[in-house]
Design an enzyme around this catalytic site. Sequence first.
Site, PDB file in Angstrom:
ATOM      1  N   CYS A   1       0.867  -1.173   0.000  1.00  0.00           N
ATOM      2  CA  CYS A   1       0.000   0.000   0.000  1.00  0.00           C
ATOM      3  C   CYS A   1       0.906   1.226   0.000  1.00  0.00           C
ATOM      4  CB  CYS A   1      -1.004  -0.007   1.159  1.00  0.00           C
ATOM      5  SG  CYS A   1      -0.320   0.171   2.807  1.00  0.00           S
TER       6      CYS A   1
ATOM      7  N   CYS B   1      -4.865   0.891  -3.510  1.00  0.00           N
ATOM      8  CA  CYS B   1      -4.303   2.233  -3.445  1.00  0.00           C
ATOM      9  C   CYS B   1      -3.729   2.702  -4.769  1.00  0.00           C
ATOM     10  CB  CYS B   1      -3.243   2.293  -2.354  1.00  0.00           C
ATOM     11  SG  CYS B   1      -2.037   0.967  -2.452  1.00  0.00           S
TER      12      CYS B   1
ATOM     13  N   CYS C   1       3.237  -1.798  -9.492  1.00  0.00           N
ATOM     14  CA  CYS C   1       4.358  -2.658  -9.132  1.00  0.00           C
ATOM     15  C   CYS C   1       5.058  -3.105 -10.396  1.00  0.00           C
ATOM     16  CB  CYS C   1       3.859  -3.913  -8.417  1.00  0.00           C
ATOM     17  SG  CYS C   1       3.195  -3.619  -6.794  1.00  0.00           S
TER      18      CYS C   1
END
Length: 140
Positions: free
Chosen positions: A14, A88, A92
């Site tokens: 997050c 959120c 990645c």
Amino acid sequence: MSTATHRPSVLFVCVHNAGRSQMAAAFVAHLAGGCIEVRSAGSAPADAVNPAAVAAMKERGIDISAETPKILTADAVQASDVVITMGCGDTCPVFPGTRYLDWQLDDPAGQGVAAVRPIRDAIEQRVRGLLAELGIPAVA
């Protein structure tokens, strides 16, 4: 490494690594009894774990007061079998063979313990589901 001895690895992400991802990692560590390697990180880590998250987890007998927010690295993603973002919008690095999930959860930042409890409970329910999917019996 043979699959018989491979411990699955899960990374929770997050933004601040101060609430949702810390609670999720703590539930995995607590419920999986060491059968899963677990880590958490954030793209913009806070200075400390959210005190309301600490208090909410303490109600469940899990102490996360000594945890510290950590920066998300490509190495952490690459070393994980499952990467779970916590609603959120974090991006990645994507690596082949890694499973990516997004759990839409309210952000506990700035909330009191009463508001964090339902988030904590939703995280616990999802962690228990994840353990079941991975074939890991919850120990508690």
